[in-house]
Enzyme design. Structure first.
Site, PDB file in Angstrom:
ATOM      1  N   LYS A 130      14.101 -70.667   5.820  1.00  0.00           N
ATOM      2  CA  LYS A 130      13.571 -72.026   5.917  1.00  0.00           C
ATOM      3  C   LYS A 130      12.254 -72.246   5.187  1.00  0.00           C
ATOM      4  CE  LYS A 130      14.914 -74.600   9.336  1.00  0.00           C
ATOM      5  NZ  LYS A 130      15.187 -75.996   9.314  1.00  0.00           N
TER       6      LYS A 130
ATOM      7  N   SER B 250     -20.026 -92.731  28.462  1.00  0.00           N
ATOM      8  CA  SER B 250     -19.270 -92.724  27.201  1.00  0.00           C
ATOM      9  C   SER B 250     -19.896 -91.771  26.186  1.00  0.00           C
ATOM     10  CB  SER B 250     -19.201 -94.144  26.615  1.00  0.00           C
ATOM     11  OG  SER B 250     -20.495 -94.697  26.492  1.00  0.00           O
TER      12      SER B 250
ATOM     13  N   HIS C   1      20.541 -99.158   1.665  1.00  0.00           N
ATOM     14  CA  HIS C   1      21.303 -98.611   2.809  1.00  0.00           C
ATOM     15  C   HIS C   1      21.455 -97.091   2.702  1.00  0.00           C
ATOM     16  CE1 HIS C   1      22.601-102.846   3.445  1.00  0.00           C
ATOM     17  NE2 HIS C   1      22.710-102.835   2.116  1.00  0.00           N
TER      18      HIS C   1
ATOM     19  N   GLU D 298       6.344 -84.470   7.773  1.00  0.00           N
ATOM     20  CA  GLU D 298       6.799 -84.800   9.130  1.00  0.00           C
ATOM     21  C   GLU D 298       5.621 -85.162  10.035  1.00  0.00           C
ATOM     22  OE1 GLU D 298       9.941 -82.052  10.693  1.00  0.00           O
ATOM     23  OE2 GLU D 298       9.774 -81.240   8.684  1.00  0.00           O
TER      24      GLU D 298
ATOM     25  N   SER E 219       9.866 -70.952   9.209  1.00  0.00           N
ATOM     26  CA  SER E 219      10.364 -70.939  10.579  1.00  0.00           C
ATOM     27  C   SER E 219      10.118 -69.558  11.168  1.00  0.00           C
ATOM     28  CB  SER E 219      11.860 -71.256  10.572  1.00  0.00           C
ATOM     29  OG  SER E 219      12.478 -70.695  11.702  1.00  0.00           O
TER      30      SER E 219
ATOM     31  N   ASN F 107     -25.676-104.267  24.847  1.00  0.00           N
ATOM     32  CA  ASN F 107     -24.490-104.964  24.349  1.00  0.00           C
ATOM     33  C   ASN F 107     -24.603-105.251  22.848  1.00  0.00           C
ATOM     34  OD1 ASN F 107     -23.755-104.871  26.969  1.00  0.00           O
ATOM     35  ND2 ASN F 107     -23.974-107.062  27.385  1.00  0.00           N
TER      36      ASN F 107
HETATM   37  N1  ARG Z   1     -21.469 -97.680  26.580  1.00  0.00           N
HETATM   38  C1  ARG Z   1     -21.269 -99.077  26.445  1.00  0.00           C
HETATM   39  C2  ARG Z   1     -20.052 -99.318  25.552  1.00  0.00           C
HETATM   40  O1  ARG Z   1     -19.666 -98.435  24.893  1.00  0.00           O
HETATM   41  C3  ARG Z   1     -22.470 -99.730  25.857  1.00  0.00           C
HETATM   42  C4  ARG Z   1     -22.746-101.127  26.323  1.00  0.00           C
HETATM   43  C5  ARG Z   1     -22.983-101.154  27.764  1.00  0.00           C
HETATM   44  N2  ARG Z   1     -23.480-102.375  28.215  1.00  0.00           N
HETATM   45  C6  ARG Z   1     -23.478-102.639  29.531  1.00  0.00           C
HETATM   46  N3  ARG Z   1     -23.997-103.740  29.875  1.00  0.00           N
HETATM   47  N4  ARG Z   1     -22.929-101.830  30.398  1.00  0.00           N
HETATM   48  O2  ARG Z   1     -19.496-100.371  25.552  1.00  0.00           O
END
Ligand code: ARG
Length: 460
Positions: free
Chosen positions: A282, A22, A155, A289, A276, A109
């Site tokens: 235009k 990630s 309306h 938008e 445009s 975590n």
């Molecule tokens: N990269 C993980 C996330 O964004 C971090 C936590 C990962 N924890 C694990 N036990 N794999 O959620």
């Protein structure tokens, strides 16, 4: 080698390595991650869990990494999966064993739960400030157009006379609620998950109150499973942002209509409109938008996280790694939309002449005509029917109500006198709507004052 490679007999497959990582998107949490680690290390030292020498080495090391990241000197790698392990690996490479002690009594975590919460907490005031600026521009514009009569619509049919100021202040009130929704979200999220561990707390004698306080939280979260599992604060933020975007999108829709030749109630500044490639005549309201279009994107972000969360058992599941991109996207989108929309409104030209012309057609004083008869003693339902006949007659003759002669009016009711022309004069019709919340100048003055006071009270 992975930080967690101890129990594994093989290298991670290259596809899995990239799939699992990630770091591409969570590197944006580098500062929160380092800030959290600094507080955690200090607490470990204060509680006698690691030595003060280690705390010093970790602190110096982390500060160095922060400076290097900010100077663009650090290359993160997917081999270290996410921001948490990237920072830890960098630290250990720099300071050795002390770096390996940082993760005592902590899990990724609770790191991710903490970092993400702090990121959301920091972005809320950014968006609130942008909205306060929008409110200021709305008040400034409204002040200039308190007597500018325009047709109010239901309306999308002309209904009753209002002023452009009242129309603008309707949105100002919606945005004020958006601001308080964001502030509410910030209040509720301000409890610290750090110290939840992987899910079940820890056997180390940690002090969760110390880290909570050092990181600016009101208290530690009460339950460690909840601490690492919930993302309701992110959903709450995106709900508030979705509602905000819905307001901006309705406003955009009106800006787009008002810019059309059929309305021409406003003209956008050349700097906030686009042309445009083929039609030389235009001038398009692309900003409005795009804001309308990006609203769908923010709703999608909300739906994506709601859906990711709905089937997850406690506690952490890797699905939750999918929380970040939608939240980042929703925040980025809103932070782009609000300032450009504000600038567009600030620089627009308001065509009060066209508003007044449109107000002159469409019988928006018909209710006032019926009210006139009612005030002279006719039951409202009868007055409504009589006025309806007059409107039909006017439509057939291509006339407005005020163009009918007194004889023509008296032909349907002898309650009509010369003073009817004052009663159905559009400026009077608007000025007399001075009930609380109405378009009369006294009322728009009060509304503008209330929003200005709101802005003052919410400006830090
Ligand atoms: N990269 C993980 C996330 O964004 C971090 C936590 C990962 N924890 C694990 N036990 N794999 O959620």
């Amino acid at each position: 080698m992975k930080l967690w490679s101890g129990r594994f007999g093989k290298e991670t497959d290259a596809l899995v390595n990239d799939f699992n990582a990630s770091i591409q998107f969570d590197q944006r949490l580098y500062k929160e991650d380092i800030t959290g680690s600094l507080a955690h290390a200090k607490m470990l030292g204060d509680c006698g869990i690691i030595s003060q020498e280690d705390v010093t080495a970790i602190t110096e090391g982390l500060k160095g990494i922060l400076a290097d990241v900010e100077a663009g000197k650090v290359e993160f790698t997917a081999d270290n999966e996410d921001i948490h392990m990237n920072v830890e690996a960098l630290l250990t490479a720099r300071i050795g064993d002390a770096g390996k002690r940082l993760h005592t009594a902590r899990s990724r975590n609770d790191q991710v739960a903490l970092d993400f919460r702090m990121y959301v907490r920091e972005q809320i005031p950014v968006i609130v400030d942008q909205l306060l600026e929008l409110e200021t521009v709305l008040c400034k514009q409204a002040k200039q157009y308190q007597t500018a009569v325009m047709p109010g619509y239901t309306h999308l049919q002309r209904a009753q006379p209002i002023s452009f100021a009242q129309h603008l202040m309707a949105y100002a009130n919606m945005f004020a609620r958006d601001i308080t929704r964001l502030e509410d979200c910030k209040k509720r999220l301000n409890e610290c998950p750090l110290g939840s561990g992987a899910l079940a707390g820890t056997t180390y004698p940690i002090d969760r109150w110390e880290t909570a306080q050092d990181l600016g939280f009101d208290a530690p979260m009460s339950n460690s499973l909840d601490g690492v599992s919930d993302r309701d604060y992110a959903l709450e933020l995106m709900s508030a942002l979705s509602i905000l975007m819905m307001h901006l999108s309705r406003f955009s829709e009106e800006v787009i209509l008002w810019c059309s030749w059929e309305f021409k109630f406003i003209e956008l500044d050349d700097a906030y409109a686009t042309g445009s490639s083929i039609m030389p005549q235009k001038k398009n309201p692309d900003v409005a938008e795009l804001v309308r279009g990006k609203t769908g994107r923010v709703y999608g972000d909300l739906m994506s996280l709601l859906t990711a969360m709905k089937g997850l058992p406690l506690a952490y599941n890797k699905d939750m790694q999918e929380d970040k991109e939608p939240v980042f996207d929703a925040i980025d989108t809103v932070e782009m939309c609000v300032p450009v929309f504000t600038a567009m409104l600030d620089t627009m030209t308001v065509r009060t002449d066209n508003m007044r012309k449109a107000a002159g057609k469409g019988f928006i004083n018909a209710t006032d005509c019926a009210d006139y008869l009612t005030k002279k003693g006719m039951p409202f339902r009868d007055a409504y029917t009589v006025t309806g006949h007059l409107v039909a007659a006017c439509t057939a003759q291509g006339k407005t109500l005020e163009e009918l002669t007194l004889e023509e009016l008296k032909a349907v009711s002898d309650l009509f006198e010369e003073d009817v022309y004052d009663a159905i004069n559009l400026e009077n019709c608007m000025a007399l709507r001075n009930s609380y919340g109405g378009p009369a100048v006294s009322e728009t003055t009060r509304q503008i004052g209330a929003i200005e006071a709101f802005v003052k009270a919410h400006t830090k």
